[in-house]
Design a protein around this motif. Sequence first.
Motif, short mmCIF file in Angstrom:
data_model
loop_
_atom_site.label_atom_id
_atom_site.label_comp_id
_atom_site.label_asym_id
_atom_site.label_seq_id
_atom_site.Cartn_x
_atom_site.Cartn_y
_atom_site.Cartn_z
N THR A 131 0.55 -1.41 -0.34
CA THR A 131 0.48 -0.27 0.33
C THR A 131 0.75 1.19 0.53
OG1 THR A 131 -1.89 -0.84 0.98
CG2 THR A 131 -1.63 1.10 1.60
N SER B 271 1.01 5.42 -0.03
CA SER B 271 -0.22 6.44 -0.29
C SER B 271 1.09 8.15 0.31
CB SER B 271 -0.45 6.35 1.08
OG SER B 271 -1.65 5.06 0.74
N ASP C 295 -1.60 -6.86 -6.62
CA ASP C 295 -2.76 -6.77 -5.60
C ASP C 295 -1.94 -5.71 -4.53
OD1 ASP C 295 -4.07 -9.08 -6.36
OD2 ASP C 295 -2.54 -10.19 -5.02
N SER C 296 -1.58 -4.40 -4.61
CA SER C 296 -1.37 -3.32 -4.50
C SER C 296 -1.89 -2.07 -4.77
CB SER C 296 0.58 -3.15 -5.14
OG SER C 296 0.86 -4.06 -4.72
N SER C 297 -1.82 -1.03 -4.23
CA SER C 297 -2.64 0.27 -4.13
C SER C 297 -1.92 1.25 -4.05
CB SER C 297 -4.14 0.28 -3.21
OG SER C 297 -3.09 0.03 -1.63
N SER D 81 -2.55 5.51 -3.50
CA SER D 81 -3.42 7.01 -3.78
C SER D 81 -2.51 7.95 -3.33
CB SER D 81 -3.96 6.36 -2.44
OG SER D 81 -5.14 4.83 -1.98
N CYS E 198 -4.37 -4.46 -9.22
CA CYS E 198 -3.32 -3.36 -8.71
C CYS E 198 -4.66 -1.95 -9.03
CB CYS E 198 -2.00 -2.97 -8.84
SG CYS E 198 -0.76 -3.74 -8.47
N THR E 199 -4.51 -1.16 -7.29
CA THR E 199 -5.51 -0.34 -7.87
C THR E 199 -5.37 1.09 -7.50
OG1 THR E 199 -6.07 -0.29 -5.58
CG2 THR E 199 -7.86 -1.47 -6.46
N CYS F 254 -6.94 -4.22 -13.53
CA CYS F 254 -6.59 -2.70 -12.77
C CYS F 254 -7.53 -2.21 -12.20
CB CYS F 254 -4.80 -2.29 -12.63
SG CYS F 254 -3.65 -3.17 -12.53
#
Length: 774
Positions: free
Chosen positions: A132, A134, A150-152, A154, A171-172, A198
């Motif tokens: 994750t 940010s 499977d990572s994000s 932001s 991913c997002t 994604c």
Amino acid sequence: MQAAGRKMRNAAVWFVVGILFVGVSPLAHAADVARISETGAQYDTLPAAFTAATTGQTIELLGDCALDINITNNSKVIYLEGGAFSVSGKGFTLLKTGQLRVRSGKFSGMSMKLDGSSTRLYVEGGDYSKVTCSTYNSARIYISGGSFADSSFSDFNAAMTEVSQGAFDRCTFLSQNYDCTLTMGADGSPTGPACTDCTFESRAQFANKNPSSGNQYGYIKVYSGTYSGGKFFTTVTTGSGPKHLPTIDIYGGSFDGVFFESTCYPTDSGTMGNNSISTINMHGGTFAKSKFFGDVSTEAYNKGSTAVINVLGGTFDADCSGGALKGGSIVNAEGLLNFDDSSNPFAVGNETYATFADAVAAIPTSSAATITLLRDLYIADSQTIDIGAREITLSCGEKGIFVSNGGLFRVNANTVGGSLTIQDGNFYNVYLSASYHEARGVSPAANIIVEGGKFEYSMILPIWSGLIEIRGGTFRNTLVEAYNYSSTWHIGQDPEKVPTFFNCDICSWSGHSGSGTKYNGEATGRIYGGKFWNCKMSCVSSASVERSHNTQFYVTGGQFFGSTILSMISQSSGSSTAKMYISGGDFKLGSMKNTGTYSNRSHASEKTSTSGKYGNIYISGGIHGVAPDEFIASGYSKYEWDDGRSIVAESGSAARIGNVFYPAFADAMAAHVAGDSLWLYEDVDSGSYTISAGDSLTLRAAGRTVAAPFAVRGRLTLLGGTYTGVFSVYGVGRLVTDFDPDGALTFAKRYRVAEGEDGKFTATAAPGLVIFLK
């Protein structure tokens, strides 16, 4: 020279054998996990190395490590090289003017936070799983390489992320508020990142109060790259005051099966900024099998807000489609994209119908027929269709049914004799419900069968004694739940198909709120096979005053990656149970727990139980990365598996070949065939054993003592263990060891070895020990 060479080789062998017997280890101290390249100084934690490093220095990882504290990297420029080693744990924070360049390494289950106008993270390579990241307050991330799963990512408050290269799987990406920008690919670059399944979101929201100044928007720019599956969407959620203007501009790239949605939709309790506009602009790119629609709630539309997709350029295959929904609009330049929504979308035989309900009504009651979807269908207003006592097969091919957030497309199979079989297709925000309300307590034949297709943000619910079988298909962000009485779902019962689930909620739930409930709850779920990534599996019994709810969840097979297993009871009567039985399956990572918590029927979460009661998990089989001892069923035990995980089987097992357990070592020896690997779980102090000519066996006996004699005429490989018996090696027989520097492989007596003319080491006389170094 030849004699000297033989002496050197023999000396090397005796050095190895000496280490074998005395247990000397040539490895570096196990506590050292990081080193500063420029100084050679080694540290037992990665945070300690970060603290000691100065600007421009490189930290090398020497071994796997966990970050158990945050790292604050102030005003430094640090390089990190991970090699093949792994970093996991809470993560680190970069503040002020800190800069970190990651060149390689494996990173899993950790967070990275950047905060500050001059803070920078440069990702040049490495493997990243469940990470994750940010960014806040004008911080920057630059990704020019690496593989992410499977990572994000932001961005908040004027932060930016630029991705020029790299591979991204499931991913997002989120760009939200205050001048935040996400850039994919580079302007003028023919390549770019490769993204599979994604999600990219440009969001504008400000909850609870007006923002202090300025309009609210997130911004995403796409210049290049390949995008397969997944979704791009802009959304306005909550907040009043200035405009909300989330925007996505697409200038290039290749898009295959990507979903584009522009939405202006408040949360249940939120309000909209006046005249907000949610926008996707298509300037260029190549699009195949892609879908487009705009979605605006009535509340937002009345305030002058809207959602729009502007098709200004690009190349579109004939299988692209879309439509304007609920006040939103798709504006396409002439000739660029043709949305054909004039023809009837459903067919039964040679007749076509405007709605699914019309197609169903055309089929006589108690008859069987196939309904074919002829084109993509976009639905804004809610529809509920009951198929009655008909056996319907829905065939969609690559076409699909797409429902906006404000609508509901629900298909009910709730009459005895009725069934719906879905062969294929794409389904977005679709609700399938199987119910036999009049036949509570009966286990009927399957009344909804899913053979294939792709489902996103959908609900699949057998309720009130209904049954749903999921034999194939791909499911993302979808709820599968059996609710009350004898409702049941089956997943993966067809051995020739592998249903696959990503970020899904899979649940058995029994419960009823209020007194006077007439029926007990017996909801059941059964997983026979399939693949599950980051899913939540839960077995729940909840609020009931007068009746008992005995919920059951069975797992007999399947592969689980990072999934959470929960069994819970809350506010239930004294006789209620929530039991999860795991007798098979392959579990990697994830978590497992009993808890007395729940939030609501659709999304079980973790809150304090009002009753103090807990569900139960019983493990009697399967391969586990996480299998708490408290969940092992009576009469069963954990045993070591090949990759360091545990396999659960009946207690008292002495040995294993593959996933077959044997009560005695002699039984396993009698059952083995050439090439087998035998795991030993008990000491061997009786019997004598022969490895015949042409036979081969690998014996894995770490932590065990073998006192029985062996006659080796074939090939016997020893991996770990302590041996006090006699090994007699005959003819072309070979006793082989994988040399273990930690001394886990030991012998009670040292035997002479000599080098043969073929360069291999053979016994000069029986008994003898032959060490063949791999």
